[in-house]
Enzyme design. Structure first.
Site, mmCIF file in Angstrom:
data_model
loop_
_atom_site.group_PDB
_atom_site.id
_atom_site.type_symbol
_atom_site.label_atom_id
_atom_site.label_comp_id
_atom_site.label_asym_id
_atom_site.label_seq_id
_atom_site.Cartn_x
_atom_site.Cartn_y
_atom_site.Cartn_z
ATOM 1 N N PHE A 486 0.828 -1.198 0.000
ATOM 2 C CA PHE A 486 0.000 0.000 0.000
ATOM 3 C C PHE A 486 0.866 1.253 0.000
ATOM 4 C CE2 PHE A 486 -2.623 -3.181 2.141
ATOM 5 C CZ PHE A 486 -3.845 -3.027 1.513
ATOM 6 N N ASP A 487 0.498 2.198 -0.835
ATOM 7 C CA ASP A 487 0.995 3.553 -0.650
ATOM 8 C C ASP A 487 0.330 4.109 0.605
ATOM 9 O OD1 ASP A 487 2.174 6.099 -1.239
ATOM 10 O OD2 ASP A 487 0.218 6.714 -2.013
ATOM 11 N N LYS A 488 0.899 5.143 1.198
ATOM 12 C CA LYS A 488 0.314 5.704 2.424
ATOM 13 C C LYS A 488 -0.679 6.816 2.122
ATOM 14 C CE LYS A 488 2.508 8.681 5.032
ATOM 15 N NZ LYS A 488 1.547 9.810 5.134
#
Length: 801
Positions: A486-488
């Site tokens: 996941f990107d944040k």
């Protein structure tokens, strides 16, 4: 939310198919399908002559009876020998073919298509409007007017389809019902007076009438297939029914053809339900819009005539006619049809609205940002249609198997007809009858249709939940995921940070100037952190010139004549401006999960700004669901490691990496793939595009994602709800299960009846029930996927628009 985010490109249009002369090897799987059950659809009329070729040599044609990869394969085979064709582009959902060719080659191509049993109709503006109406669900009458072939293309429904239309499903059912009545009469005559010549002649005549009523289209297509050496269902039925009639089994031949026709019609309607699921759900955008005229008055005009930039008014209870930006008023909008969100979303000035959504509470005025044919709604449907046109791995396997299976059984039937009288003493009559029964059983209809109807149902179910999957391959791969990265910002978190601290590092005397510098340079950046800083510092800004973005580091510009940096720790270190005092304050804020941005000039660091983001309420639940499914969540962020770690802990993610540039994320994906196996990447920004492309399954968060991230992704989550990812995995698992249930059912039923036929107990009636019964069973089983909810369970009743 920027309207260009979704409306400009939900996904790329279907790429033009290469010409058969240069790259036909890319479609070898589709060519395999030609031996399966799909047949070329015959037409009772000749299509009009070719339209005038435009300057670029491209013409577009609508082919009413082309709706699956098998028909596409038939057309490709017919066009392969023709030189001068530069490009073929098929859109199966709209049943259109675009040909880019010289004039002579185009005319030769059209003639070849007609010889193959299809009727190309010029795709004029009227036809385009008609097709759009059908595709986008504004009027389903068109679909029934073109009583077209079903998914695997052998339905009688299309037997008489012409450029001017064909009998409706009801008319077809009446005709086949009459054919069935004649077949029953033939059976009665045969039973009551089998050897009385006048009655026998009458019975044969009645049987012939039944066959003509029910099987005219089948004979047309079957003979065309036999001339080209294609062993499809129409060819098999043509040989079997003709053979049965010749050997004196005319009552059974008539009954077989009538039952086959009725079963095919029922199956065609069932498959259409899967194909039209999206159209039925998305039949939402109103035909008219209330537009402000040049004199300021409001008037109702057709939605397709509304120009870009026009102002439309939507009252409570009305559907939004076109994509736009709210310019006046505020309201709650039900966006379920586009994003799958069950809760209405508040909209105010500057927010985007989408065609087909429902205005619930207040009057709003919107500036139109996309025409009717280019709306988010239209692009969603185009995306699903493009995905439906692609072929999943299981489907390719089934097609290759069917291409081998059908000729083998045909050879076995021939061996039974010619060999059993010599080997086992069967009569020639009995041997021929057994062979004909084998031919009917041999049809791989149920096997071939088992995959596309299941895939289409799953894709449609996903789209109705706000998940756009760009093909059956990606749908099948989702169940194999072992890890998800996941990107944040904007993915796990809301992506809307706010300025929570502004701290001077060089003395209070510089604070006013530092605030002006920071506000000025931040206001020129579209990065969420910069926007939060600009919003938090207010309107007082310096004069900014020579602005430069530094990817993964920050920005640089001349503000009020001074060269100023606004960036992260990495940028300050690279410029040799960092100090122990700066790092002490920076680490203190990062320990609280804040993102720190530093303002600096050649003299040193002037100020520190701390920005905080909040985790989406759905993120923690999504992570927990993925763990329960055996998928390992990981966070890859361009933010600092401390902030990434804090957010990861709050979301329930045990592994997090920070300070990653785009190329770092891509490298991290390679490492995760080596460690875990199949890995997905979930992101929304331009920095995520390389990682999305590197991943085994790229998932873009669509509502806030950039165009390039959405183009690079294989799946788009329209409502930014991370819980849609475990939903995707569960849907993939359910789809895989249904696919193999259908394959097992189709092969199992065939095996039982083939054995029964060899042992001498199966009749042609049984063969028809074995073939069409299995087809109807697998269609009904595949359609169950239309009823899946976001939780992965079947709804109490099928979802309807």
């Amino acid at each position: 939310m920027s309207p260009s985010v979704i409306e400009n490109r939900i996904m790329a249009d279907v790429q033009p198919s290469p010409s058969p002369q240069t790259h036909h090897h890319r479609h070898e799987d589709a060519h395999d399908h030609q031996h399966a059950c799909c047949g070329a659809a015959a037409s009772a009329e000749t299509a009009p002559e070719a339209v005038t070729t435009p300057a670029d040599g491209r013409t577009q044609w609508r082919i009413p009876t082309m709706d699956c990869a098998a028909e596409e394969s038939e057309i490709r085979n017919a066009l392969e020998p023709i030189a001068g064709i530069r490009m073929l582009s098929f859109r199966l959902g709209q049943r259109t073919l675009t040909i880019d060719a010289d004039a002579d080659a185009r005319d030769a191509a059209l003639a070849a298509i007609r010889r193959a049993g299809f009727s190309p109709v010029p795709f004029t503006a009227a036809a385009a409007s008609d097709a759009a109406t059908h595709t986008h669900g504004h009027d389903h009458k068109h679909d029934h007017d073109h009583d077209h072939d079903h998914e695997h293309g052998h339905g009688h429904a299309s037997a008489t389809a012409t450029a001017s239309g064909a009998p409706s499903a009801w008319q077809g059912l009446v005709r086949y019902g009459i054919a069935l009545a004649f077949a029953v009469a033939a059976e009665l005559i045969s039973y009551l007076a089998p050897d009385v010549m006048p009655w026998r002649a009458l019975g044969m005549t009645v049987a012939a009438v039944a066959i003509a009523l029910a099987g005219f289209g089948t004979y047309q297509k079957g003979l065309a297939a036999l001339r080209r050496g294609r062993l499809n269902i129409n060819a098999l039925m043509t040989v079997a029914v003709t053979g049965a009639f010749v050997i004196g089994q005319w009552p059974e031949a008539a009954m077989v053809m009538a039952l086959y026709a009725i079963a095919e019609l029922i199956e065609a309607r069932s498959v259409d339900r899967a194909r039209n699921a999206i159209g039925a759900l998305m039949a939402l955008a109103p035909d008219e819009a209330e537009v402000r005229a040049s004199d300021g008055q409001w008037q109702r005009v057709r939605a397709e005539d509304v120009a870009l930039g026009s102002t439309v008014r939507i009252k409570p209870g009305e559907r939004v006619p076109l994509d736009g930006i709210v310019v006046d008023g505020q309201s709650a909008i039900d966006q379920a049809s586009v994003t799958g969100e069950s809760i209405p979303v508040d909209k105010a000035v500057g927010d985007a609205v989408f065609a087909g959504t429902i205005n619930q509470t207040g009057v709003i005025e919107c500036r139109v940002t996309a025409t009717a044919g280019n709306s988010t709604l239209a692009r969603i449907i185009d995306a699903v249609e493009a995905a439906q046109g692609s072929r999943a791995p299981t489907q390719r396997f089934v097609d290759r198997f069917a291409a081998i299976y059908t000729p083998i059984v045909f050879v076995i039937a021939l061996a039974v007809a010619l060999g059993t009288p010599w080997l086992f003493g069967f009569s020639w009559h009995d041997a021929a009858y057994k062979a004909l029964v084998l031919l009917v059983i041999a049809c791989p209809c149920a096997l071939v249709i088992s995959t596309p109807v299941t895939i289409v149902s799953a894709l449609s179910s996903a789209a109705r939940q706000g998940i756009l999957i760009k093909g059956g391959t990606h749908l099948e791969n989702a169940r194999k995921l072992k890890a998800v990265a996941f990107d944040k910002t904007g993915t796990v978190t809301h992506g809307k940070p706010a300025l929570v601290a502004f701290e001077m590092l060089r003395g209070a005397s510089d604070e006013a100037q530092s605030r002006a510098w920071a506000a000025g340079i931040a206001g020129h950046s579209d990065h969420p952190v910069s926007q939060a800083i600009a919003a938090g510092l207010g309107a007082q800004r310096g004069d900014v010139r020579d602005f430069t973005a530094l990817a993964g580091r920050g920005v640089e510009a001349a503000v009020d004549g001074t060269r100023v940096l606004l960036g992260n720790h990495r940028l300050i270190e690279e410029r040799a401006l960092c100090s122990t005092a700066v790092e002490e304050r920076l680490f203190a804020h990062e320990a609280m999960g804040r993102t720190v941005t530093l303002l600096a000039s050649s003299e040193g660091v002037h100020a520190l700004m701390a920005v905080a983001d909040t985790i989406k309420s759905s993120s923690k639940e999504a992570v927990a669901q993925l763990r329960a499914l055996g998928v390992q969540p990981i966070m890859l962020s361009g933010d600092n490691a401390a902030t990434a770690a804090k957010v990861a802990v709050d979301a329930g993610i045990s592994e997090a990496r920070g300070n990653l540039l785009p190329e770092d994320k891509q490298q991290a994906l390679k490492e995760l793939q080596a460690r875990y196996g199949m890995t997905a990447m979930v992101g929304d920004g331009i920095n995520d595009a390389p990682a999305l492309a590197q991943s085994d399954l790229g998932i873009a968060m669509g509502a806030a994602g950039t165009d390039i991230a959405m183009e690079a992704a294989d799946v788009v989550v329209m409502n930014d709800d991370l819980r849609r990812i475990p939903t995707l995995v569960r849907l993939s698992q359910r789809t895989h299960g249904v696919l193999w249930q259908n394959i097992s059912l189709a092969l199992g039923i065939k095996a039982v009846f083939l054995l029964w036929a060899v042992l001498g107990n199966a009749t042609m009636w049984m063969a028809v029930f074995a073939d069409m019964g299995a087809s109807l069973i697998v269609v009904a089983n595949g359609l169950r996927l239309l009823r899946l909810t976001a939780g992965g369970d079947a709804a109490a009743t099928p979802a309807t628009a």
